[in-house]
Design an enzyme around this catalytic site. Structure first.
Site, mmCIF file in Angstrom:
data_model
loop_
_atom_site.group_PDB
_atom_site.id
_atom_site.type_symbol
_atom_site.label_atom_id
_atom_site.label_comp_id
_atom_site.label_asym_id
_atom_site.label_seq_id
_atom_site.Cartn_x
_atom_site.Cartn_y
_atom_site.Cartn_z
ATOM 1 N N HIS A 21 0.854 -1.197 0.000
ATOM 2 C CA HIS A 21 0.000 0.000 0.000
ATOM 3 C C HIS A 21 0.887 1.243 0.000
ATOM 4 O O HIS A 21 1.330 1.719 1.046
ATOM 5 C CB HIS A 21 -0.917 -0.010 1.225
ATOM 6 C CG HIS A 21 -2.039 0.979 1.153
ATOM 7 N ND1 HIS A 21 -3.370 0.616 1.210
ATOM 8 C CD2 HIS A 21 -2.039 2.326 1.017
ATOM 9 C CE1 HIS A 21 -4.131 1.698 1.124
ATOM 10 N NE2 HIS A 21 -3.336 2.751 1.007
ATOM 11 N N HIS A 23 1.179 4.998 -2.360
ATOM 12 C CA HIS A 23 0.625 5.847 -3.419
ATOM 13 C C HIS A 23 1.740 6.569 -4.166
ATOM 14 O O HIS A 23 2.575 7.245 -3.550
ATOM 15 C CB HIS A 23 -0.343 6.877 -2.826
ATOM 16 C CG HIS A 23 -1.619 6.281 -2.318
ATOM 17 N ND1 HIS A 23 -2.760 6.207 -3.099
ATOM 18 C CD2 HIS A 23 -1.935 5.723 -1.126
ATOM 19 C CE1 HIS A 23 -3.730 5.631 -2.399
ATOM 20 N NE2 HIS A 23 -3.254 5.326 -1.205
ATOM 21 N N ASP A 25 1.635 9.222 -6.038
ATOM 22 C CA ASP A 25 1.583 10.668 -5.871
ATOM 23 C C ASP A 25 1.764 11.093 -4.419
ATOM 24 O O ASP A 25 1.717 12.290 -4.115
ATOM 25 C CB ASP A 25 0.273 11.238 -6.442
ATOM 26 C CG ASP A 25 -0.953 10.456 -6.016
ATOM 27 O OD1 ASP A 25 -0.833 9.248 -5.749
ATOM 28 O OD2 ASP A 25 -2.048 11.041 -5.938
ATOM 29 N N GLY A 183 -9.855 7.709 -1.964
ATOM 30 C CA GLY A 183 -10.551 8.970 -1.733
ATOM 31 C C GLY A 183 -11.366 8.931 -0.454
ATOM 32 O O GLY A 183 -11.319 7.963 0.308
ATOM 33 N N HIS A 210 -9.932 0.600 -0.342
ATOM 34 C CA HIS A 210 -9.715 1.448 0.823
ATOM 35 C C HIS A 210 -10.975 1.365 1.699
ATOM 36 O O HIS A 210 -12.057 1.777 1.274
ATOM 37 C CB HIS A 210 -9.519 2.913 0.409
ATOM 38 C CG HIS A 210 -8.106 3.270 0.053
ATOM 39 N ND1 HIS A 210 -7.516 2.871 -1.123
ATOM 40 C CD2 HIS A 210 -7.169 4.002 0.720
ATOM 41 C CE1 HIS A 210 -6.282 3.352 -1.174
ATOM 42 N NE2 HIS A 210 -6.041 4.033 -0.068
ATOM 43 N N GLU A 213 -10.660 3.110 7.211
ATOM 44 C CA GLU A 213 -9.614 4.070 7.580
ATOM 45 C C GLU A 213 -10.262 5.208 8.357
ATOM 46 O O GLU A 213 -10.112 5.317 9.570
ATOM 47 C CB GLU A 213 -8.904 4.593 6.330
ATOM 48 C CG GLU A 213 -7.821 5.611 6.630
ATOM 49 C CD GLU A 213 -7.212 6.221 5.359
ATOM 50 O OE1 GLU A 213 -6.189 6.899 5.490
ATOM 51 O OE2 GLU A 213 -7.789 6.038 4.260
ATOM 52 N N ASP A 301 1.755 3.977 2.871
ATOM 53 C CA ASP A 301 0.677 4.833 2.363
ATOM 54 C C ASP A 301 1.267 5.961 1.526
ATOM 55 O O ASP A 301 1.251 5.902 0.310
ATOM 56 C CB ASP A 301 -0.194 5.373 3.493
ATOM 57 C CG ASP A 301 -1.571 5.808 3.026
ATOM 58 O OD1 ASP A 301 -1.954 5.467 1.898
ATOM 59 O OD2 ASP A 301 -2.278 6.488 3.797
#
Length: 362
Positions: A21, A23, A25, A183, A210, A213, A301
């Site tokens: 996991h 990202h 970006d 998101g 996701h 969370e 993350d």
């Protein structure tokens, strides 16, 4: 056998690790953000000083709110709107992970976030894949071996999930290993995207969601029981279905189902503190979940926003929960077992890379 059982930060960097996991970006080098802003004409950065920008990202992410945390991505996505920028970020991502001892990683991103300057979704995917391959070769030249699979995300607040699912299947023979939705969770339940998950399933492809969370058990339940998620992105709120007392822990129906089915939890401790899911690393349920033998995996993350690596996440768990080499190996093998690549590839990395390295330390 080594008598040193407590891993040091340097030991952890050298250890082979697996990341599920992360990202794209959320992992840029601060210096690259500044370079790309200059090259692409992006004028929104709060500062162009590398040190100040690095501190700004961490401080802005330390909001205690997932929604505010997500706002930091306006800047990273803002500078990733060209094929050259995407390829550079992807290559540097692989190099940075390899330098941290990661031997297998699944890196995710939402292609729909990088089309503001006219790129097609296919062009975005191809640029990132080219960058990943360049990064792998650069790492190999330095003696670092890493395998990277791509996860394509759909943004749950938008309406392009099916389109991104189709993109995932279209590129699954070019390195895309799975699908995800990301998101804000609140107000955007995973069941809004049932057509996308159905398409992925009937195409014999893989997906994670996701869930659990910022939102609670309902999000996890929907992700598993309605959508059929193979893994849970974060999943930290499963702790809400566990009651602890002097006699130990009692699992509710959902928690027991998740553990019984060995559904992997893509836990991201530092990120969970930043978004307010937990109060501190010491309060994170990862320690309890590991003791209860849920399928725990340890992840970053967003390395830029959390100023973290896989090694630093494990180091934090060593400090907070007394993790030793056996725990690190267990989490690493959990992650490799849960990867979305083929069984033979997973077994090869476990048997020929992970287990031999840890054998002298456990």
């Amino acid at each position: 056998m080594s008598t040193r059982t407590v891993p040091t930060p340097q030991d952890l960097r050298e250890a082979p690790k697996v990341l599920l996991h992360d990202h794209l970006d959320g992992g840029l080098r601060p210096s690259t953000v500044i370079d790309l802003a200059d090259e692409t004409g992006y004028g929104g950065l709060p500062t162009t000083d590398v040190g100040e920008l690095s501190r700004w990202f961490v401080a802005a992410a330390d909001s205690g709110s997932l929604e505010t945390y997500l706002e930091t991505f306006a800047h990273t996505c803002g500078v990733m709107q060209t094929e050259e920028a995407l390829a550079r970020v992807a290559a540097e991502c692989v190099e940075d992970l390899a330098d941290d001892g990661v031997v297998y990683a699944e890196v995710r991103y939402a292609p729909e976030l990088f089309v503001e300057r006219g790129l097609s979704l296919d062009a975005v995917v191809e640029a990132v894949q080219d960058g990943f391959e360049r990064g792998r070769k650069n790492a190999a030249e330095r003696g670092k071996q890493i395998r990277v699979g791509t996860l394509l995300c759909a943004m749950r607040q938008h309406a392009r999930a099916l389109e991104i699912a189709e993109l995932t299947v279209r590129y699954r023979d070019q390195g895309v290993v799975g699908f995800d939705i990301a998101g804000p969770e609140a107000g955007y339940p995973p069941t809004r995207n049932l057509d996308a998950f159905e398409y992925i399933r009937t195409s014999n492809a893989h997906f994670t969601i996701h869930a659990g969370e910022a939102f609670g058990l309902a999000s996890i339940w929907e992700a598993i029981q309605h959508c059929g998620a193979e893994r849970l992105g974060h999943g930290v709120r499963i702790v809400d279905d566990i009651t602890t007392g002097t006699d130990g822990a009692e699992l509710g129906r959902l928690a027991a189902y998740v553990r019984d089915r060995r559904i992997p939890l893509e836990l991201c401790p530092s990120s969970n503190v930043q978004t307010g899911a937990v109060g501190s690393i010491g309060e994170h349920p990862v320690g309890m979940l590991a003791k209860l033998r849920f399928r725990v995996t340890v992840n970053t993350d967003n390395r830029l926003m959390s100023d973290c690596t896989v090694s630093s996440e494990f180091a934090a768990l060593v400090d907070a929960f007394g993790f030793d080499w056996a725990d690190v190996r267990w989490c690493t093998i959990n992650a490799m077992k849960s990867a979305f690549i083929g069984f033979d590839e997973r077994l090869d990395i476990i048997d020929n890379v992970i287990k031999p390295w840890y054998a002298a330390r456990v």
